[in-house]
Design an enzyme around this catalytic site. Structure first.
Site, short mmCIF file in Angstrom:
data_model
loop_
_atom_site.label_atom_id
_atom_site.label_comp_id
_atom_site.label_asym_id
_atom_site.label_seq_id
_atom_site.Cartn_x
_atom_site.Cartn_y
_atom_site.Cartn_z
N LYS A 189 25.87 51.01 40.30
CA LYS A 189 25.29 49.70 40.60
C LYS A 189 23.79 49.93 40.71
O LYS A 189 23.34 50.59 41.64
CB LYS A 189 25.86 49.17 41.91
CG LYS A 189 25.20 47.88 42.43
CD LYS A 189 25.89 47.39 43.70
CE LYS A 189 25.25 46.13 44.26
NZ LYS A 189 25.98 45.61 45.45
N GLU A 241 33.65 48.16 52.64
CA GLU A 241 32.93 46.92 52.37
C GLU A 241 33.89 45.91 51.75
O GLU A 241 34.58 46.22 50.78
CB GLU A 241 31.73 47.19 51.44
CG GLU A 241 30.91 45.95 51.18
CD GLU A 241 29.47 46.24 50.76
OE1 GLU A 241 29.03 47.40 50.86
OE2 GLU A 241 28.78 45.29 50.34
N ARG A 242 33.94 44.73 52.33
CA ARG A 242 34.87 43.67 51.90
C ARG A 242 36.32 44.14 51.96
O ARG A 242 37.17 43.68 51.18
CB ARG A 242 34.53 43.17 50.50
CG ARG A 242 33.07 42.84 50.30
CD ARG A 242 32.49 41.97 51.39
NE ARG A 242 31.07 41.72 51.20
CZ ARG A 242 30.31 41.08 52.08
NH1 ARG A 242 30.82 40.64 53.23
NH2 ARG A 242 29.05 40.88 51.84
N HIS A 256 30.73 29.39 45.77
CA HIS A 256 29.74 30.03 46.65
C HIS A 256 29.36 29.13 47.82
O HIS A 256 28.19 28.91 48.12
CB HIS A 256 28.49 30.39 45.83
CG HIS A 256 27.77 31.60 46.35
ND1 HIS A 256 27.06 31.59 47.53
CD2 HIS A 256 27.66 32.87 45.88
CE1 HIS A 256 26.53 32.79 47.74
NE2 HIS A 256 26.89 33.59 46.76
N ARG A 291 27.33 48.95 35.82
CA ARG A 291 27.64 47.55 36.17
C ARG A 291 26.59 46.56 35.67
O ARG A 291 25.38 46.83 35.72
CB ARG A 291 27.78 47.41 37.69
CG ARG A 291 28.98 48.12 38.23
CD ARG A 291 29.03 47.98 39.73
NE ARG A 291 29.85 46.90 40.20
CZ ARG A 291 29.56 46.10 41.21
NH1 ARG A 291 28.39 46.18 41.83
NH2 ARG A 291 30.39 45.18 41.61
N ASP A 347 30.08 35.70 41.12
CA ASP A 347 30.55 36.73 42.05
C ASP A 347 31.98 36.52 42.56
O ASP A 347 32.14 36.18 43.73
CB ASP A 347 29.59 36.78 43.24
CG ASP A 347 29.75 38.05 44.04
OD1 ASP A 347 30.60 38.88 43.67
OD2 ASP A 347 29.03 38.21 45.04
N GLU A 367 21.06 43.84 44.30
CA GLU A 367 21.18 43.72 45.75
C GLU A 367 20.59 44.93 46.47
O GLU A 367 21.20 45.53 47.35
CB GLU A 367 22.67 43.53 46.13
CG GLU A 367 23.25 42.28 45.49
CD GLU A 367 24.69 41.98 45.90
OE1 GLU A 367 25.44 42.91 46.22
OE2 GLU A 367 25.04 40.77 45.88
N GLU A 394 37.68 38.83 49.19
CA GLU A 394 36.44 38.49 49.90
C GLU A 394 36.24 36.98 49.97
O GLU A 394 35.79 36.46 50.99
CB GLU A 394 35.26 39.15 49.17
CG GLU A 394 33.91 38.80 49.75
CD GLU A 394 32.75 39.50 49.02
OE1 GLU A 394 33.00 40.25 48.06
OE2 GLU A 394 31.60 39.28 49.43
N ARG A 446 20.99 32.09 38.61
CA ARG A 446 21.62 33.40 38.82
C ARG A 446 22.73 33.65 37.81
O ARG A 446 22.95 34.78 37.37
CB ARG A 446 22.15 33.50 40.25
CG ARG A 446 22.91 34.78 40.49
CD ARG A 446 23.30 34.96 41.93
NE ARG A 446 24.37 35.94 42.05
CZ ARG A 446 25.06 36.16 43.15
NH1 ARG A 446 24.79 35.48 44.25
NH2 ARG A 446 26.02 37.07 43.18
O1 GCW Z 1 30.50 40.09 46.13
C1 GCW Z 1 29.41 40.87 46.44
C2 GCW Z 1 29.75 41.45 47.77
C3 GCW Z 1 29.04 42.73 48.08
C4 GCW Z 1 29.24 43.69 46.92
C5 GCW Z 1 28.67 43.04 45.66
C6 GCW Z 1 28.88 43.89 44.43
C7 GCW Z 1 29.47 46.07 46.93
O2 GCW Z 1 29.48 40.49 48.77
O3 GCW Z 1 29.57 43.24 49.28
O4 GCW Z 1 28.66 44.94 47.16
O5 GCW Z 1 29.33 41.83 45.42
O6 GCW Z 1 29.79 43.63 43.69
O7 GCW Z 1 28.12 44.82 44.21
#
Ligand code: GCW
Length: 688
Positions: A274, A154-155, A507, A311, A352, A278, A380, A323
């Site tokens: 986590k 992922e990423r 963003h 986290r 983020d 999300e 990312e 947010r």
């Molecule tokens: O930046 C975002 C990413 C997700 C990531 C999330 C996180 C692992 O787009 O891909 O998921 O953060 O940090 O949990």
């Protein structure tokens, strides 16, 4: 045990300069040296093997000896303050012989001392006057792999996962050892093997055996293995009806699971979680708090000396507040409520991993809770693997930021726990490593892995010094070459900020894969998924009002900072539109209006990339063809994409403000509709 070793040439002649060797490009010349290593533990054996690989000809005898070695007693070395990972390297006469002595209180200290000595030599310094001493300021120096069990990262933009889960535990790719060597060389001492968006299957016996095989390979390099834990695993694997952390059956399941893991991996580091973020399950699903969840898991690993990294990256799609405020709102009331083997992992900024964010307001705000900072090494939001963006300045800027909460307190000092004397401290970086031959997708991405490790060891290091030592080891220590490469790196992150989101905008990327610009996106289900939520641009102005008249996120900072951030004239220009909504014609300290300044910065970003290209082009005669060419090609991609970001963004802002471009600024190449129509369903790193 005295081992006299004739060292053979380690790099085969003509071996490709494909970046595989990272910054550990040891001399190819045959060297003969004496390496005196006692006693032999697996860690010491790894250190001695590294010396055999890397010690240049003529270095003379090197002795690896723990501080307790009776032969060192009469030297009265100041080893007491080295702790259990620090080292001391100096010339000494031991038992009548003049040696380069590497010592420390543990074999890990000696391992780090060995790498420090090799770094010292690879950066052109002499062995005659070597005198090095250091111990890490941060205890947990960890890479977080967002690697899925099916090999997709992922990423991740550097190929597939390094872990071949299917062929483990039997097949032990030699690359796993090289990964461990690279990490040990910069002091990284932990790795979370699987994605925080975790699957419960990683906690099954089959996968525990696979993780154990990796742990066995990493152990001699001082690296512990951790796993991301899926909070609902007791339901998915254990058949329980709930994962409520207050339910004794749930706690018992995690205890038994932890016991099982520790039977296979006696030095297992612990869990990363986590939760309630999300779509991930967590304690909030049952009305329990993050502390309830973290403490229940912490109790399960406690008897084994394990920890839980919990986290703070939480934001609920049902929470209407800004947010940027949500993590603080959720965790501030929990200060002091976490068990002593829990550390809360906080992203560097409140949203983020954007190219620039003000530091996260939790730093300095919950002193009774150890906080580890989480950086993103993979890019990312900074151009994937293709853009040259040296992140040292980003890491440094955050670590050096004054929290304002206590005198002299910085984010770095909170992270190292200097003031609060917490039992644990930590720094995590989301890895940029994959199975690409050069590990990270480009030579310069390797510098970000390197810089992360060095800063985790010592958050006070300067990003420029780190760049220098990385260049010297990676491309050679010819001062003309080094002095030419450093400026390319030094301005590169700011260039990305300029062409993607200047003046504190953030963003603004396209949806899902996050490749390229999408500031116009406004049709996603939840408000905070849309770039328009973050920039709030309209005909009159632009920016997110986070002062009292807006979301009042400024109030989450210490009063001194909150006051400054409340006033656009006192807010740094780099963070201006993060905190303020301003008219397009609002005049800034530069003499330009917000609109003029934005355009100027977009242009500056594009121009910086052109400058980086020019500087790199001039280096062609001095760098091996393979690495030079790949970087030159990637810089051309970056130049094109920088222009794309700038043009698409300006076309969009102009559709809102109807303002002309300031004189001298080129019009966007295409109209807005053209940019909006671009689609990249195949962009990497975005698991479906
Ligand atoms: O930046 C975002 C990413 C997700 C990531 C999330 C996180 C692992 O787009 O891909 O998921 O953060 O940090 O949990």
């Amino acid at each position: 045990m005295l081992v006299a070793t004739a060292i053979a040439a380690c790099a085969a002649p003509g071996s490709a300069e494909d970046g595989y060797r990272l910054w550990m490009r040891y001399p190819a010349v045959t060297a003969t040296s004496e390496i005196d290593a006692a006693p032999a533990t697996p860690v010491l054996a790894a250190a001695a093997a590294e010396l055999r690989r890397g010690l240049p000809a003529g270095a003379g005898p090197v002795m690896l000896a723990p501080a307790g070695d009776p032969r060192l007693a009469e030297l009265r070395l100041p080893t007491a303050q080295l702790g259990d990972e620090g080292y001391l390297v100096r010339r000494a006469t031991v038992a009548g012989r003049s040696v380069t002595l590497v010592t420390g209180n543990t074999d890990r200290g000696l391992l780090y001392g060995t790498f420090a000595l090799l770094r010292h030599l690879a950066t052109g310094a002499s062995i005659e006057r070597v005198s090095l001493s250091s111990s890490p300021a941060v205890k947990l120096r960890i890479l977080d792999h967002w690697d899925n069990l099916d090999g997709v990262v992922e990423r991740g933009y550097a190929g597939r996962s390094l872990w071949d889960w299917w062929s483990l535990p039997e097949l032990k790719d030699p690359r796993y050892t090289d990964y461990a060597r690279a990490n040990a060389s910069i002091g990284i001492n932990g790795t979370v093997l699987n994605n925080v968006n975790a699957k419960a299957i990683s906690l099954t016996p089959r996968y525990i055996a696979k993780a154990a095989a990796l742990a066995d390979i990493f152990r001699p390099y001082g690296i512990k293995v951790y796993l991301s834990a899926r909070f609902s695993a007791p339901i998915e694997l254990g058949g329980l009806k709930t994962a409520d952390p207050r339910d004794p059956a749930v706690a018992a399941w995690w205890r038994a699971k932890s016991d099982e893991i520790y039977r296979a991996i006696p030095d297992f580091g612990g869990f990363l979680v986590k939760a309630n973020s999300e779509g991930q399950p967590g304690p909030r699903d049952y009305g329990a708090s993050h502390a309830d969840g973290a403490n229940m898991l912490a109790a399960a690993v406690k008897p084994h000396g394990g920890i839980v990294m919990w986290r703070a990256f939480v934001y609920a799609d049902t929470d209407p507040q800004d947010r940027a405020k949500q993590a603080y709102a959720e965790f501030k009331p929990l200060d002091g409520k976490f068990a002593d083997n829990v550390i809360v992992q906080v992203k560097n900024g409140a949203i983020d991993f954007q190219p620039r964010e003000p530091f996260h307001p939790l730093f300095g705000a919950i002193p009774k809770t150890p906080l580890m900072i989480e950086f993103q090494i993979t890019k990312e939001y900074l151009g994937f693997a293709s853009h040259l963006a040296y992140l040292g300045p980003l890491f440094e800027e955050v670590l050096d930021a004054q929290t304002g909460a206590r005198r002299g307190e910085t984010v770095g000092s909170v992270v190292s726990g200097a003031a609060e004397h917490h039992g644990i401290s930590g720094m995590a970086g989301v890895a940029n490593i994959g199975d690409d031959r050069d590990w990270s997708g480009s030579s310069f991405n390797q510098a970000n892995w390197y810089a992360f490790g060095r800063l985790a060891w010592d958050p006070a290091l300067s990003s420029r010094d780190i760049a220098r030592e990385w260049v010297e080891q990676t491309f050679g220590s010819d001062p003309a070459l080094v002095d030419a490469i450093i400026p390319i790196m030094a301005g590169s992150r700011e260039a990305v900020v300029d062409y993607t989101g200047p003046l504190g905008l953030a963003h603004l990327m396209a949806t899902g894969h996050h490749y390229g610009p999408g500031p116009w996106v406004s049709d996603l289900a939840r408000p905070e998924w849309n770039p328009v939520y973050y920039h709030r641009g309209d005909h009159e102005g632009i920016g997110f009002d986070r002062t009292k008249t807006g979301s009042n996120a400024v109030a989450q900072y210490a009063p001194r900072l909150a006051r400054a951030y409340s006033d656009p004239a006192k807010t740094p220009l780099t963070e201006l539109l993060w905190f303020h909504h301003l008219r397009w014609d609002y005049r800034l300290s530069t003499g330009r209006t917000v609109w003029e300044e934005l355009v100027q910065r977009y242009d500056r970003g594009v121009a910086t990339v052109a400058d980086m290209q020019r500087r790199w082009a001039a280096l062609e005669p001095r760098i091996d063809a393979e690495r030079w060419q790949k970087t030159a090609t990637l810089l051309a991609v970056q130049a094109r994409e920088a222009r794309w970001w700038r043009d698409a963004s300006l076309a969009y802002w102009m559709s809102l403000n109807q303002l002309p471009l300031p004189p001298g600024s080129a019009p966007p190449e295409h109209d807005l509709a053209w940019y909006k129509a671009l689609s990249f369903p195949d962009a990497p790193g975005n698991p479906q």
